[in-house]
Motif scaffolding. Structure first.
Motif, mmCIF file in Angstrom:
data_model
loop_
_atom_site.group_PDB
_atom_site.id
_atom_site.type_symbol
_atom_site.label_atom_id
_atom_site.label_comp_id
_atom_site.label_asym_id
_atom_site.label_seq_id
_atom_site.Cartn_x
_atom_site.Cartn_y
_atom_site.Cartn_z
ATOM 1 N N LYS A 145 37.391 34.176 36.866
ATOM 2 C CA LYS A 145 38.298 35.292 36.542
ATOM 3 C C LYS A 145 38.770 35.960 37.807
ATOM 4 N N CYS A 146 40.060 36.268 37.860
ATOM 5 C CA CYS A 146 40.504 37.018 39.028
ATOM 6 C C CYS A 146 40.217 38.501 38.789
ATOM 7 N N ASP A 147 39.967 39.219 39.863
ATOM 8 C CA ASP A 147 39.490 40.595 39.760
ATOM 9 C C ASP A 147 40.479 41.530 39.054
ATOM 10 N N GLY A 148 41.745 41.463 39.466
ATOM 11 C CA GLY A 148 42.712 42.461 38.998
ATOM 12 C C GLY A 148 43.498 42.026 37.771
ATOM 13 N N LEU A 149 44.474 42.848 37.394
ATOM 14 C CA LEU A 149 45.302 42.545 36.219
ATOM 15 C C LEU A 149 46.173 41.330 36.512
ATOM 16 N N ALA A 150 46.323 40.457 35.520
ATOM 17 C CA ALA A 150 47.120 39.241 35.735
ATOM 18 C C ALA A 150 47.856 38.840 34.465
ATOM 19 N N LEU A 151 48.384 39.847 33.762
ATOM 20 C CA LEU A 151 49.157 39.616 32.535
ATOM 21 C C LEU A 151 48.397 38.734 31.535
ATOM 22 N N GLY A 152 47.098 38.931 31.455
ATOM 23 C CA GLY A 152 46.282 38.168 30.502
ATOM 24 C C GLY A 152 46.079 36.710 30.889
ATOM 25 N N LYS A 153 46.481 36.343 32.119
ATOM 26 C CA LYS A 153 46.376 34.924 32.489
ATOM 27 C C LYS A 153 45.316 34.686 33.559
ATOM 28 N N GLY A 154 44.586 35.726 33.912
ATOM 29 C CA GLY A 154 43.661 35.629 35.037
ATOM 30 C C GLY A 154 42.292 35.057 34.715
ATOM 31 N N VAL A 155 42.159 34.426 33.529
ATOM 32 C CA VAL A 155 40.868 33.832 33.167
ATOM 33 C C VAL A 155 41.040 32.333 33.014
ATOM 34 N N ILE A 156 40.248 31.577 33.770
ATOM 35 C CA ILE A 156 40.347 30.115 33.666
ATOM 36 C C ILE A 156 39.007 29.579 33.181
ATOM 37 N N ILE A 157 39.064 28.801 32.118
ATOM 38 C CA ILE A 157 37.836 28.192 31.608
ATOM 39 C C ILE A 157 37.842 26.751 32.100
ATOM 40 N N ALA A 158 37.081 26.504 33.181
ATOM 41 C CA ALA A 158 37.101 25.189 33.830
ATOM 42 C C ALA A 158 36.112 24.259 33.133
ATOM 43 N N GLN A 159 36.586 23.045 32.851
ATOM 44 C CA GLN A 159 35.753 22.090 32.099
ATOM 45 C C GLN A 159 34.948 21.180 33.022
ATOM 46 N N ASN A 160 35.317 21.143 34.301
ATOM 47 C CA ASN A 160 34.615 20.256 35.242
ATOM 48 C C ASN A 160 34.802 20.784 36.667
ATOM 49 N N TYR A 161 34.181 20.076 37.623
ATOM 50 C CA TYR A 161 34.239 20.522 39.015
ATOM 51 C C TYR A 161 35.681 20.619 39.529
ATOM 52 N N GLU A 162 36.490 19.598 39.235
ATOM 53 C CA GLU A 162 37.862 19.573 39.753
ATOM 54 C C GLU A 162 38.648 20.799 39.279
ATOM 55 N N GLU A 163 38.513 21.119 38.012
ATOM 56 C CA GLU A 163 39.252 22.279 37.482
ATOM 57 C C GLU A 163 38.764 23.584 38.104
ATOM 58 N N SER A 164 37.458 23.676 38.340
ATOM 59 C CA SER A 164 36.962 24.928 38.916
ATOM 60 C C SER A 164 37.370 25.032 40.383
ATOM 61 N N GLU A 165 37.398 23.898 41.083
ATOM 62 C CA GLU A 165 37.826 23.911 42.483
ATOM 63 C C GLU A 165 39.283 24.357 42.594
ATOM 64 N N GLU A 166 40.101 23.813 41.704
ATOM 65 C CA GLU A 166 41.535 24.150 41.695
ATOM 66 C C GLU A 166 41.723 25.653 41.393
ATOM 67 N N ALA A 167 40.930 26.162 40.411
ATOM 68 C CA ALA A 167 41.046 27.585 40.058
ATOM 69 C C ALA A 167 40.628 28.463 41.235
ATOM 70 N N VAL A 168 39.493 28.152 41.829
ATOM 71 C CA VAL A 168 38.974 28.965 42.931
ATOM 72 C C VAL A 168 39.957 28.984 44.100
ATOM 73 N N THR A 169 40.447 27.820 44.501
ATOM 74 C CA THR A 169 41.318 27.796 45.684
ATOM 75 C C THR A 169 42.672 28.432 45.403
ATOM 76 N N SER A 170 43.237 28.165 44.209
ATOM 77 C CA SER A 170 44.562 28.746 43.959
ATOM 78 C C SER A 170 44.489 30.259 43.778
ATOM 79 N N ILE A 171 43.386 30.768 43.247
ATOM 80 C CA ILE A 171 43.303 32.231 43.068
ATOM 81 C C ILE A 171 43.008 32.902 44.414
ATOM 82 N N LEU A 172 41.983 32.437 45.103
ATOM 83 C CA LEU A 172 41.581 33.136 46.330
ATOM 84 C C LEU A 172 42.609 33.009 47.456
#
Ligand code: AMP
Ligand code: GLY
Length: 429
Positions: A145-172
């Motif tokens: 989850k990204c810390d701040g407001l993101a129009l309801g889109k700031g939560v990513i439910i990652a199903q595997n390592y690749e998806e979580s890596e993509e979420a972490v790098t694109s958000i941070l």
């Protein structure tokens, strides 16, 4: 009394309809408002909900007695603080209390400090540390989850390592949500049935509204992308009396007391997003405002005058009033523009509204064209709410009315309430 409502969605239309019923409300205004709201309130479409000084000036010009600030962004930006500083009474939390929604890092820390049950979590600002954490993670899904407001889109439910890596790098990196993603929360995935509890609070006492079930995914069977919400039933059929009591003792009271103790007394409507897990009820998120579309299903059940509740909250005498609810059940079906929550077209004429008999039609994304016809102007276009003796009856009534309305590329979910009713049946509730 003159009341100005800040916002322009279905939630604000439902609030406007409820306030309009009050004998004490003589004039109603909304900024920016929308096509439907303009039928019952004078609207100021050129003033954005986030325009703090513009809204203060408007409230002064209109000599508004009260301002009802409904959306999250003006609340987190301090609109209530600014209105109060200008001597105008406002419904909604100050920015310090709205942080409970404005920062997930704050809200998770707050729950930890006050022993409020929530998903286990870690926070990160450095991508290397977050990547190291996910490399060692063995169980999926994992929630990022990204810390701040993101129009309801700031939560990513990652199903595997690749998806979580993509979420972490694109958000941070700031690429996905800008500054809102400077910090992230990585948390445990909670399994269970979701429920929303909205509550009036004046910072001292709390009055919960009937619990509701939102449907966040775009399509039937919870397929498709997350949206702002595609439909709601209320009361939530699996939210029992016992659960109400547990939530009051372990979540609701500790939350308002904890906020007051930390110098962030919350006045307004507090939204508890809850997950009923095998290990007990846990908080998924707090919002600092009425939910949308939950409000469109819940407020039609309110028997007490909303204006009276609003003033009691502002004047910190909520415990002195009795809030009564209709015993009926409610269902709200959202009609959306084809393509929502991604790209969609607007400007289509909405037909059939004159044939509606047994429902309240709340406008979310509509405006009036030059000929005075309602046209689509947003992703979520209408929320159609009907009541019934049972949830099944409320749903039948709502769907019957929805079928009378049409606009090009309209879509709506056909299965609102279905899963919740099945869960209730399995649990013999
Ligand atoms: P939020 O923006 O925090 O409301 O999250 C949006 C949606 O993501 C929620 O309504 C849940 O359906 C889902 N969600 C968020 N956090 C979790 C979690 N820890 N476990 C499972 N689902 C979650
Ligand atoms: N319906 C979800 C929300 O208002 O945040």
């Amino acid at each position: 009394m003159k009341v100005l409502i800040v916002g322009g969605g279905g939630r604000e239309h439902a609030i406007a309809v409820a306030l309009k019923k009050s004998p004490k409300v003589t004039e109603l205004f909304a900024a920016p408002g929308n096509g439907g709201i303009s039928e019952i309130a004078a609207c100021f479409p050129n003033i954005k909900a986030t325009d703090i000084s513009g809204m203060v000036n408007l409230a002064k010009e209109l000599k508004a007695d009260y301002v009802f600030v409904a959306p999250d962004d003006p609340l987190t930006l301090g609109m209530v603080d600014a209105l109060e500083a200008a001597g105008i009474k406002a419904f909604g939390p100050c920015a310090g209390a709205a942080l409970i929604e404005g920062s997930k890092v704050f809200s998770k820390g707050f729950m930890k400090r006050h022993n409020i049950p929530t998903a286990a979590y870690e926070t990160f600002t450095a991508p290397e540390k977050a990547l190291e954490y996910i490399k060692n993670n063995r169980s999926y899904p994992l929630v990022i989850k990204c810390d701040g407001l993101a129009l309801g889109k700031g939560v990513i439910i990652a199903q595997n390592y690749e998806e979580s890596e993509e979420a972490v790098t694109s958000i941070l990196s700031g690429e996905k949500f800008g500054d809102s993603g400077k910090e992230i929360v990585i948390e445990e995935y909670l399994n269970g049935a979701e429920v929303t509890v909205l509550a009036f609070t004046d910072g001292i006492s709390i009055a919960v509204m009937p619990a509701s079930v939102d449907h966040k995914r775009a399509f039937d069977e919870d397929k498709g992308l997350n949206t702002g919400g595609m439909g709601v039933i209320a009361p939530a059929p699996y939210y029992t009396e016992d659960l109400t009591k547990t939530c009051m003792d372990t979540i609701f009271l500790p939350t308002i007391r904890g906020l007051a103790k930390e110098g962030r007394a919350f006045k307004g409507c507090l939204y508890f997003g809850l997950m009923l897990t095998q290990a007990g009820v846990k908080v998924i998120e707090y919002n600092c405002r009425f939910g949308d579309p939950e409000t469109q299903a819940v407020l039609p059940l309110l028997k007490t005058d909303l204006f009276e509740i609003m003033t009691a909250v502002i004047e910190e005498r909520l415990s002195c009033i009795d809030i009564e609810w209709n015993a009926e059940k409610s269902a709200c079906i959202v009609m959306a523009s084809g393509g929502y929550p991604e790209k969609y077209q607007t400007g289509f004429e909405i037909k059939g509204l004159e044939n509606i008999r047994d429902a309240e039609v709340y406008h979310a994304g509509t405006k009036k064209d030059e000929q005075g016809n309602f046209v689509t102007a947003g992703g979520r276009v209408l929320g159609v709410t009907a009541l019934g003796e049972t949830l099944e009856e409320a749903l039948d009534n709502a769907y019957r009315e929805v079928e009378k309305i049409s606009f090009e590329r309209a879509f709506y979910r056909q299965d609102i309430g279905k899963k919740a009713l099945t869960i209730a049946l399995q649990q013999h509730i």
